[in-house]
Structure formats: structure tokens, C-alpha cells
Design an enzyme around this catalytic site. Structure first.
Site, PDB file in Angstrom:
ATOM      1  N   THR A  28      66.730  46.161 120.393  1.00  0.00           N
ATOM      2  CA  THR A  28      65.288  45.973 120.625  1.00  0.00           C
ATOM      3  C   THR A  28      64.925  44.503 120.462  1.00  0.00           C
ATOM      4  O   THR A  28      65.505  43.813 119.631  1.00  0.00           O
ATOM      5  CB  THR A  28      64.500  46.826 119.616  1.00  0.00           C
ATOM      6  OG1 THR A  28      64.775  48.211 119.865  1.00  0.00           O
ATOM      7  CG2 THR A  28      63.002  46.583 119.744  1.00  0.00           C
ATOM      8  N   ASP A  84      72.540  43.882 120.303  1.00  0.00           N
ATOM      9  CA  ASP A  84      71.205  43.674 119.757  1.00  0.00           C
ATOM     10  C   ASP A  84      70.981  42.212 119.393  1.00  0.00           C
ATOM     11  O   ASP A  84      71.919  41.422 119.295  1.00  0.00           O
ATOM     12  CB  ASP A  84      71.023  44.555 118.500  1.00  0.00           C
ATOM     13  CG  ASP A  84      69.556  44.856 118.217  1.00  0.00           C
ATOM     14  OD1 ASP A  84      69.292  45.699 117.337  1.00  0.00           O
ATOM     15  OD2 ASP A  84      68.681  44.242 118.874  1.00  0.00           O
ATOM     16  N   LYS A  97      67.215  41.052 110.536  1.00  0.00           N
ATOM     17  CA  LYS A  97      66.611  41.621 111.738  1.00  0.00           C
ATOM     18  C   LYS A  97      65.289  42.270 111.368  1.00  0.00           C
ATOM     19  O   LYS A  97      64.947  42.358 110.198  1.00  0.00           O
ATOM     20  CB  LYS A  97      67.562  42.675 112.333  1.00  0.00           C
ATOM     21  CG  LYS A  97      68.764  42.076 113.047  1.00  0.00           C
ATOM     22  CD  LYS A  97      69.778  43.125 113.486  1.00  0.00           C
ATOM     23  CE  LYS A  97      69.161  44.140 114.400  1.00  0.00           C
ATOM     24  NZ  LYS A  97      68.456  43.511 115.549  1.00  0.00           N
ATOM     25  N   GLY A  98      64.541  42.703 112.374  1.00  0.00           N
ATOM     26  CA  GLY A  98      63.344  43.463 112.062  1.00  0.00           C
ATOM     27  C   GLY A  98      62.030  42.812 112.418  1.00  0.00           C
ATOM     28  O   GLY A  98      60.970  43.409 112.283  1.00  0.00           O
ATOM     29  N   GLU A 106      67.478  50.664 114.465  1.00  0.00           N
ATOM     30  CA  GLU A 106      68.607  49.783 114.793  1.00  0.00           C
ATOM     31  C   GLU A 106      69.747  50.010 113.811  1.00  0.00           C
ATOM     32  O   GLU A 106      70.899  50.178 114.195  1.00  0.00           O
ATOM     33  CB  GLU A 106      68.176  48.313 114.764  1.00  0.00           C
ATOM     34  CG  GLU A 106      67.281  47.931 115.931  1.00  0.00           C
ATOM     35  CD  GLU A 106      66.701  46.541 115.779  1.00  0.00           C
ATOM     36  OE1 GLU A 106      66.655  46.004 114.650  1.00  0.00           O
ATOM     37  OE2 GLU A 106      66.282  45.978 116.811  1.00  0.00           O
TER      38      GLU A 106
HETATM   39  O1  DER Z   1      63.436  43.433 115.472  1.00  0.00           O
HETATM   40  C1  DER Z   1      64.644  43.205 115.713  1.00  0.00           C
HETATM   41  O2  DER Z   1      65.558  43.549 114.943  1.00  0.00           O
HETATM   42  C2  DER Z   1      64.988  42.359 116.901  1.00  0.00           C
HETATM   43  O3  DER Z   1      66.293  42.647 117.339  1.00  0.00           O
HETATM   44  C3  DER Z   1      64.899  40.911 116.464  1.00  0.00           C
HETATM   45  O4  DER Z   1      65.687  40.759 115.363  1.00  0.00           O
HETATM   46  C4  DER Z   1      65.343  39.946 117.545  1.00  0.00           C
HETATM   47  O5  DER Z   1      64.322  39.885 118.454  1.00  0.00           O
HETATM   48  P1  DER Z   1      64.264  38.699 119.549  1.00  0.00           P
HETATM   49  O6  DER Z   1      65.528  38.834 120.353  1.00  0.00           O
HETATM   50  O7  DER Z   1      63.023  39.013 120.329  1.00  0.00           O
HETATM   51  O8  DER Z   1      64.188  37.395 118.800  1.00  0.00           O
END
Ligand code: DER
Length: 226
Positions: A28, A84, A97-98, A106
């Protein structure tokens, strides 16, 4: 090239690892989006067939279906590969992450992947986790003020994620506390402490989970291993 172009370069490298019939964890965020789109392109071009995607958010589920990927719910079978993004990547490929709010699905998905491939632009590289990004902590909505008090008692700064009039709600109906982690914090120790704190559901620490990373910089894409 601009950051979006770099993200896409990293995503294409990871998507190239997917072969016919694989079960793939679909991450995501804005970088993972490019990987999902690239898988869709490969399927449409007939380069790839028979893959099954397991999405880590409602948003990625919708995007995957839109680009023609067969999406199935997570079940106990292992995934061949998960792709991811990350908010921070340290030299050991430990992650924060997050920031996209998807950390729980995830982690639940990616822990089942034989290979977790991280894709990012170079701005995500840090020497120590916590340098640039807060640590997202998913907390139960019920009694969240008490849970936040427990986090503050642990010495954590930070605040409830509230972009507008209402607190941010994850796909799971929980809240997120974006924690400021004190310098010199040992991620593994803090992760254990947080997981043992009543009201905390999970954290954005993804420690020892990534098997490789494609990190795009203006001079090209680096492939990193733990
Ligand atoms: O929320 C998540 O874990 C996303 O993977 C984040 O860590 C990375 O998001 P981005 O690719 O938009 O920077």
C-alpha cells in the site's frame, strides 16, 4: 528525474520478480501503487499470467482489481513474494512503515511472504530508524485516550493521527498514534514494549522481515540485501 519517476523505477524492478502463477502480497502507498500498475500491465501484455494478489488495504484491493489482478483474501498459505513501500529503511533493511495507515494488514500479509521486497526512492534511507519519520502505532479505538496515556507513560511523544475533524480510521476501524521515538531507542526493545502495552494493536516497525530492497536514486536503482 522526479521522485515519482524514481519510485516507479524501483517498482518495475520488483514487479519483474513476479512469475506465472505466483501468489503475491500487494503493498500500500504511492510506491506500491506503481508495482500494482506494472503487474497489471504485464498481465495485459500477456507477459505474465495466473497470478493471485493478496491486498494489504482496501485501496490496494480496488487498484489491483482495476488493473486486472485476481485478488483473494489472505489465507494461511505462504505468499511467494510481497512487494511494498516503506517510510524508513535502515542498513539492515529494518523498516518503519505505516504512514499510509496500512501497517496492520501489511504486517499480517507480509509475515507470510517467502520474500518481502521493499521498493523506495532514496529519501527513505536512514542510518537509524526514527530519524525522519514518526513510528505509527495502531491502537484500539475504544479507550484510546487511556492507551495514549500508557504510551506517554513509556516516554513516547507524538500525537493521534487526525488529518481533519475526526481521527484517522484504519481499514480495521482502529486509530493511529504517530509516536516520536527518543534518540538512541533500540527498535527491537521498543517493539516488544509496545506489543505488551494494553490497547496497542501493532506498530510500524518491520524488523528483520525484508529480504531485499530496490532503492532508486538519480544515478540508478540500487539493490540492497540485509
Ligand atoms: O503505509 C505504508 O506502510 C506505506 O507502505 C508507506 O510506508 C510507504 O508509502 P509511500 O510509498 O507512499 O511512501
Amino acid at each position: 528525474p522526479d521522485l515519482e519517476a524514481l519510485k516507479r523505477q524501483a517498482a518495475v524492478r520488483a514487479a519483474a520478480l513476479v512469475t506465472d502463477g505466483m501468489r503475491v502480497g500487494l503493498g500500500t502507498g504511492s510506491t506500491a501503487k506503481y508495482a500494482i500498475e506494472e503487474l497489471g500491465r504485464r498481465l495485459a501484455d500477456g507477459e505474465l499470467k495466473g497470478i493471485v494478489g493478496v491486498a494489504t488495504s482496501e485501496a490496494s484491493d480496488a487498484l489491483a482489481r482495476q488493473v486486472g489482478i485476481q485478488v483473494e483474501p489472505l489465507d494461511p498459505r505462504p505468499l511467494d513474494l510481497a512487494i511494498d513501500g516503506a517510510d524508513e529503511i535502515d542498513p539492515g533493511l529494518n523498516l518503519i512503515k505505516g504512514l499510509g495507515g496500512a501497517l496492520l494488514r501489511e504486517k499480517l500479509t507480509e509475515v507470510q511472504a517467502r520474500q518481502l521486497v521493499i521498493i523506495a526512492d532514496h529519501t527513505k534511507l536512514v542510518t537509524q530508524l526514527g530519524e525522519k519519520a514518526p513510528l505509527p502505532v495502531e491502537i484500539a479505538r475504544f479507550g484510546f485516550l487511556s492507551t495514549i496515556e500508557r504510551l506517554r507513560a513509556l516516554g513516547l511523544g507524538g500525537r493521534l493521527r487526525q488529518p481533519g475533524a475526526q481521527p484517522y480510521l484504519t481499514d480495521n476501524g482502529n486509530y493511529i498514534f504517530d509516536a516520536a521515538i527518543p534518540a538512541g531507542t533500540q527498535p527491537a526493545t521498543l517493539e516488544r514494549t509496545l506489543k505488551g502495552t494494553l490497547g496497542v494493536i501493532d506498530t510500524g516497525f518491520f524488523l528483520g522481515m525484508a529480504t531485499r530492497a530496490f532503492v532508486a536514486a538519480p544515478d540508478g536503482v540500487q539493490e540492497l540485501s540485509p
